[in-house]
Structure formats: C-alpha cells, structure tokens
Write a protein that holds these residues in place. Structure first.
Motif, mmCIF file in Angstrom:
data_model
loop_
_atom_site.group_PDB
_atom_site.id
_atom_site.type_symbol
_atom_site.label_atom_id
_atom_site.label_comp_id
_atom_site.label_asym_id
_atom_site.label_seq_id
_atom_site.Cartn_x
_atom_site.Cartn_y
_atom_site.Cartn_z
ATOM 1 N N ALA A 77 0.821 -1.214 0.000
ATOM 2 C CA ALA A 77 0.000 0.000 0.000
ATOM 3 C C ALA A 77 0.856 1.265 0.000
ATOM 4 O O ALA A 77 0.362 2.351 -0.322
ATOM 5 N N ARG A 78 2.129 1.128 0.342
ATOM 6 C CA ARG A 78 3.005 2.295 0.467
ATOM 7 C C ARG A 78 3.786 2.601 -0.808
ATOM 8 O O ARG A 78 4.442 3.652 -0.876
ATOM 9 N N THR A 79 3.739 1.710 -1.794
ATOM 10 C CA THR A 79 4.625 1.875 -2.948
ATOM 11 C C THR A 79 3.891 1.689 -4.264
ATOM 12 O O THR A 79 2.824 1.050 -4.311
ATOM 13 N N ARG A 80 4.467 2.233 -5.311
ATOM 14 C CA ARG A 80 3.915 2.025 -6.644
ATOM 15 C C ARG A 80 4.353 0.689 -7.232
ATOM 16 O O ARG A 80 3.652 0.106 -8.050
ATOM 17 N N CYS A 81 5.542 0.202 -6.833
ATOM 18 C CA CYS A 81 6.046 -1.055 -7.388
ATOM 19 C C CYS A 81 6.872 -1.783 -6.339
ATOM 20 O O CYS A 81 7.636 -1.151 -5.600
ATOM 21 N N VAL A 82 6.728 -3.097 -6.281
ATOM 22 C CA VAL A 82 7.576 -3.953 -5.461
ATOM 23 C C VAL A 82 8.469 -4.777 -6.380
ATOM 24 O O VAL A 82 7.985 -5.430 -7.313
ATOM 25 N N ALA A 83 9.769 -4.741 -6.131
ATOM 26 C CA ALA A 83 10.720 -5.611 -6.822
ATOM 27 C C ALA A 83 11.127 -6.689 -5.834
ATOM 28 O O ALA A 83 11.787 -6.408 -4.837
ATOM 29 N N THR A 84 10.719 -7.929 -6.094
ATOM 30 C CA THR A 84 10.954 -8.992 -5.124
ATOM 31 C C THR A 84 11.966 -10.017 -5.618
ATOM 32 O O THR A 84 11.889 -10.503 -6.743
ATOM 33 N N THR A 85 12.905 -10.338 -4.739
ATOM 34 C CA THR A 85 13.887 -11.388 -5.007
ATOM 35 C C THR A 85 13.684 -12.567 -4.059
ATOM 36 O O THR A 85 14.569 -13.418 -3.937
ATOM 37 N N VAL A 86 12.529 -12.633 -3.416
ATOM 38 C CA VAL A 86 12.267 -13.660 -2.402
ATOM 39 C C VAL A 86 11.685 -14.898 -3.068
ATOM 40 O O VAL A 86 10.488 -14.973 -3.356
ATOM 41 N N GLY A 87 12.512 -15.872 -3.338
ATOM 42 C CA GLY A 87 12.082 -17.117 -3.952
ATOM 43 C C GLY A 87 12.585 -18.321 -3.164
ATOM 44 O O GLY A 87 13.253 -18.141 -2.141
ATOM 45 N N PRO A 88 12.271 -19.551 -3.628
ATOM 46 C CA PRO A 88 11.450 -19.843 -4.795
ATOM 47 C C PRO A 88 10.049 -19.212 -4.670
ATOM 48 O O PRO A 88 9.425 -19.278 -3.608
ATOM 49 N N TYR A 89 9.565 -18.662 -5.745
ATOM 50 C CA TYR A 89 8.311 -17.930 -5.694
ATOM 51 C C TYR A 89 7.130 -18.852 -5.427
ATOM 52 O O TYR A 89 6.154 -18.448 -4.793
ATOM 53 N N GLN A 90 7.219 -20.105 -5.873
ATOM 54 C CA GLN A 90 6.118 -21.024 -5.601
ATOM 55 C C GLN A 90 6.013 -21.365 -4.115
ATOM 56 O O GLN A 90 4.966 -21.840 -3.672
ATOM 57 N N LEU A 91 7.048 -21.081 -3.355
ATOM 58 C CA LEU A 91 6.991 -21.300 -1.909
ATOM 59 C C LEU A 91 6.648 -20.023 -1.152
ATOM 60 O O LEU A 91 5.984 -20.081 -0.110
ATOM 61 N N TYR A 92 7.080 -18.871 -1.645
ATOM 62 C CA TYR A 92 6.947 -17.634 -0.878
ATOM 63 C C TYR A 92 6.249 -16.493 -1.619
ATOM 64 O O TYR A 92 6.041 -15.435 -1.036
ATOM 65 N N GLY A 93 5.892 -16.697 -2.877
ATOM 66 C CA GLY A 93 5.480 -15.563 -3.690
ATOM 67 C C GLY A 93 4.005 -15.213 -3.712
ATOM 68 O O GLY A 93 3.648 -14.060 -3.958
ATOM 69 N N GLU A 94 3.115 -16.177 -3.482
ATOM 70 C CA GLU A 94 1.696 -15.906 -3.710
ATOM 71 C C GLU A 94 1.114 -14.808 -2.823
ATOM 72 O O GLU A 94 0.330 -13.985 -3.321
ATOM 73 N N PRO A 95 1.451 -14.728 -1.531
ATOM 74 C CA PRO A 95 0.878 -13.638 -0.738
ATOM 75 C C PRO A 95 1.179 -12.255 -1.299
ATOM 76 O O PRO A 95 0.330 -11.352 -1.255
ATOM 77 N N LEU A 96 2.362 -12.075 -1.856
ATOM 78 C CA LEU A 96 2.709 -10.780 -2.432
ATOM 79 C C LEU A 96 1.960 -10.532 -3.734
ATOM 80 O O LEU A 96 1.491 -9.412 -3.987
ATOM 81 N N ILE A 97 1.824 -11.556 -4.573
ATOM 82 C CA ILE A 97 1.033 -11.417 -5.801
ATOM 83 C C ILE A 97 -0.399 -11.018 -5.446
ATOM 84 O O ILE A 97 -0.979 -10.098 -6.038
ATOM 85 N N ALA A 98 -0.977 -11.718 -4.480
ATOM 86 C CA ALA A 98 -2.366 -11.438 -4.088
ATOM 87 C C ALA A 98 -2.516 -10.013 -3.589
ATOM 88 O O ALA A 98 -3.482 -9.314 -3.938
ATOM 89 N N ALA A 99 -1.573 -9.556 -2.774
ATOM 90 C CA ALA A 99 -1.656 -8.212 -2.212
ATOM 91 C C ALA A 99 -1.504 -7.151 -3.299
ATOM 92 O O ALA A 99 -2.226 -6.150 -3.306
ATOM 93 N N CYS A 100 -0.575 -7.360 -4.229
ATOM 94 C CA CYS A 100 -0.377 -6.387 -5.307
ATOM 95 C C CYS A 100 -1.595 -6.335 -6.233
ATOM 96 O O CYS A 100 -2.030 -5.247 -6.648
#
Length: 390
Positions: A77-100
C-alpha cells in the motif's frame, strides 16, 4: 495508480544475496532521484545491509514477511512497485502477488517457474486487470535478454522482410558466470511440485503453458544434440529455454500474435564445429549440476570479482519466407545470474513506474508492457546491448 504513494519502488528481500545487489545498484545509481525503500523480515538485518552497501543512512526500511499477510498488505500500500527477489516464488510468492493484485501495486520478480506462473495467471490475472496492477514475472536473465531480443529482432525483420518472422532461433554464443542459488532452488521446488501433481507436469511439458486458451504450432524439442549447418556449429540444450521460450510465446499472445499464431521459437547453446564442438555439446547436454545437491544455494553467490568478469552473448536468427535471414546480438557485461540480473530487475521496476505509467494492468511480460523503453534503459544504464548484425 495514485501518484501520492510514499515510495516508487520497494526492494523486497533486500537482505538476501541478490536483493542486496539490487538495493546496492539503486543506491549507487538513483539515490536522491528515486523514492525507494529496502524491505525484509528483520529491521536489524536491513539496517546492517543498508550500511554495508553504502546506502544513505536515511534510506527507509520496511519490515515485511510472507508469513504475515498484513505486513505484506501494508508494504504494498506504500509503494507504486515492489521488486521482489524472495524465492522460490512457488513457496513464498503468492501472498505478495495477491496483495499487489488487490491494491493495484506494480510487481516485478525474477521468476523462472512456469507452472506456478500459470497458476498465478489463472488466480489473479483478472483482478490485476481490474485494479491496474502490472505484475511482470521474469525480469532477470530469465527472461529479459531473450524476450526483448526476440522483440528487437522482429522489428528488424519487419524492416527487412516487410513482416515479422515466423521462425526465430535463440543461440547462446558465449556465457561466463554462475546461475543463481535461487534458480537452483526454484528448479528443485518445481521438480518436487511435479512429483506431487500431474497437472504441474502437463504445464511443464507444454510450450504454450503461459498462453491460456491458445495452443500454437509444434515447437522444436530443445533437448537434443545436433549440428546446424547454417551456423556451422553443434548445439546443445539450454537450461533456461524452458522458461524463456514460454515467456516469448506469452509476449506474442499478449500483444495479439504480431509474430503470427504459427510462430516457432527455440533456444540452444552453440558449442562450435567439428569433433570438439560435438564433444562440448554432449558435455553440456549431460550436465545436471544445477539441480544437484552440490549446486549453488539460495543466499550464496560469486565474489564481486567473479560477477564483474562475467558476461553473456546471445545470437538471434530470424528466417524469412525466401531464405533471407536477419540476425541480432544481445550481450550483457556482468555474470548473468547475479550482476546483470540485479540491474535488469531494478531497471524494470523503474521503467514500469516512470516510462509506462499508463499501461493497463494484468499479469504481463517485459516484452508485452515495456519493450522499447526498457531496452533503452538497459542499454543506457545496465550494460546490455541490442545490435542488428545482418
């Protein structure tokens, strides 16, 4: 998206090996010009990395954890874009996709996990379109040099042939450097997912797994050793082809098939002519080190000297209807998995925010949403070249 958000870009995973490189690149090249922040699970670790990379002492730090959905929602909610390097994305990525997707926040990552990417397209693609979030996977070595290389070559093909080429080859001519530990971890996670779920296997085997509802022409298998007379070289399988080719086809799909619905594309490694070339090709084909227990680990990586001495050089060949050819070379001046990748994802995030602010939302590819302006940025700032050779 509201222009009044506190930040333009947040680097999520800034205490990890690659995330630290992304933060360092932004600090060195955009300090004072970009409203940005570093994010991760630990405020203390973030502060330590900020000081180690020489970022300004007032660089904002944001605590967020994939296991805490509220912290993720607060961050996006604080940013226009998130650049994420937190992977593997199939283990850690979905909550961020959902929020964005829910918040209309842009997103870039380094994902090379096609089965998971398809799942995210199916779950969040419509919501991202509605909210205006531009979610762009694969903004590193997989798959920017290849996705944009094909796009760049097709512009040259239109000039030369009067229309795009229906057949393009991507051929890695030279490469020095290591694949990232994140890439190795993603490969292992993907294989584990495939062992559990036959649907994942189907997605991994389908060259059009990222083009829902569209199945194009038969594609070369990409897993053979062969001699290509037109290039006077043996060729071997290229491990990144499994993700790159799918992203290229998705770009074509998202743009309305300007390359044609019967477009054919493959990627291989050139190993040279003669017996030596054949032996090298067979050695490449038999190399399984990336997926072995001896491969790179997440959080580990090469020294600065090793990153600086790395490079890559990829040839793209477009074939015309009458036997004509157009070729393009794409090069990078750092090792592919870390040095070049960290620059590419940073420039992708800034390009989304600054160069294509009015592009519509959805789950996209670099080539579909920001091809020309991103190429310009990468050539100006990130050590890549895109050059027509014939």
């Amino acid at each position: 998206m509201a222009e009044t958000r506190e930040f333009e870009v947040i680097v999520y995973g800034a205490t990890g090996y690659t995330g630290r490189l992304v933060a360092e690149y932004i600090s060195q090249n955009y300090a004072g010009d970009l409203r940005w922040a570093m994010a991760g699970r630990s405020a203390d670790k973030l502060a330590a990395v900020r000081d180690e990379i020489g970022a300004p002492a007032d660089t904002p730090l944001v605590v967020a954890d994939a296991d805490d959905p509220q912290s993720i929602a607060d961050m996006v909610a604080r940013t226009r874009c998130v650049a994420t390097t937190v992977g593997p994305y199939q283990l850690y990525g979905e909550p961020l996709i959902a929020a964005c997707a829910a918040a209309g926040t842009d997103y870039v990552d380094l994902c090379g996990e096609p089965a998971w990417m398809r799942q995210m397209i199916d779950r969040y693609g419509d919501q991202a379109k509605e909210s205006g979030a531009r979610i762009v996977f694969s903004c590193g070595f997989d798959s920017i040099p290849f996705d944009l290389g094909v796009w760049f070559l097709q512009q040259a093909a239109k000039e030369e042939f009067g229309e795009p080429s229906k057949r393009i080859k991507g051929r890695v001519r030279a490469m020095q450097g290591t694949f990232s530990g994140g890439t190795a971890a993603s490969l292992k996670a993907t294989m584990a997912a495939a062992a559990r779920d036959p649907e994942v296997v189907k997605l991994l085997l389908n060259p059009f797994s990222l083009t829902p509802g569209f199945q194009g022409a038969d594609q070369p298998p990409g897993n053979t050793v062969d001699y290509e007379a037109d290039l006077d070289s043996w060729v071997a399988p290229f491990i990144m082809a499994a993700i790159n080719t799918r992203n290229v086809h998705r770009t074509n799909f998202l743009l309305g098939h300007p390359y044609g619905e019967d477009f054919v594309y493959d990627e291989m490694v050139l190993t040279g002519p003669g017996d030596g070339g054949e032996a090298a090709a067979r050695a490449v084909a038999g190399d399984n080190s990336l997926g072995s227990d001896d491969g790179p680990k997440p959080g580990e990586g090469p020294s600065k000297e090793e990153r600086e001495s790395g490079f890559y050089d990829v040839l793209f060949v477009a074939e015309g209807e009458d036997g004509q050819r157009v070729t393009v070379g794409v090069t990078g001046d750092k090792d592919p998995g870390y040095g070049s990748t960290s620059k590419m994802i940073a420039e992708s995030a800034i390009c989304l925010v600054r160069d294509v602010p009015d592009a519509p939302g959805g789950i996209l590819t670099p080539g579909a949403v920001m091809a020309a302006p991103l190429i310009e940025r990468l050539e100006a700032n990130a050590g890549l070249t895109f050059k027509r050779e014939s």
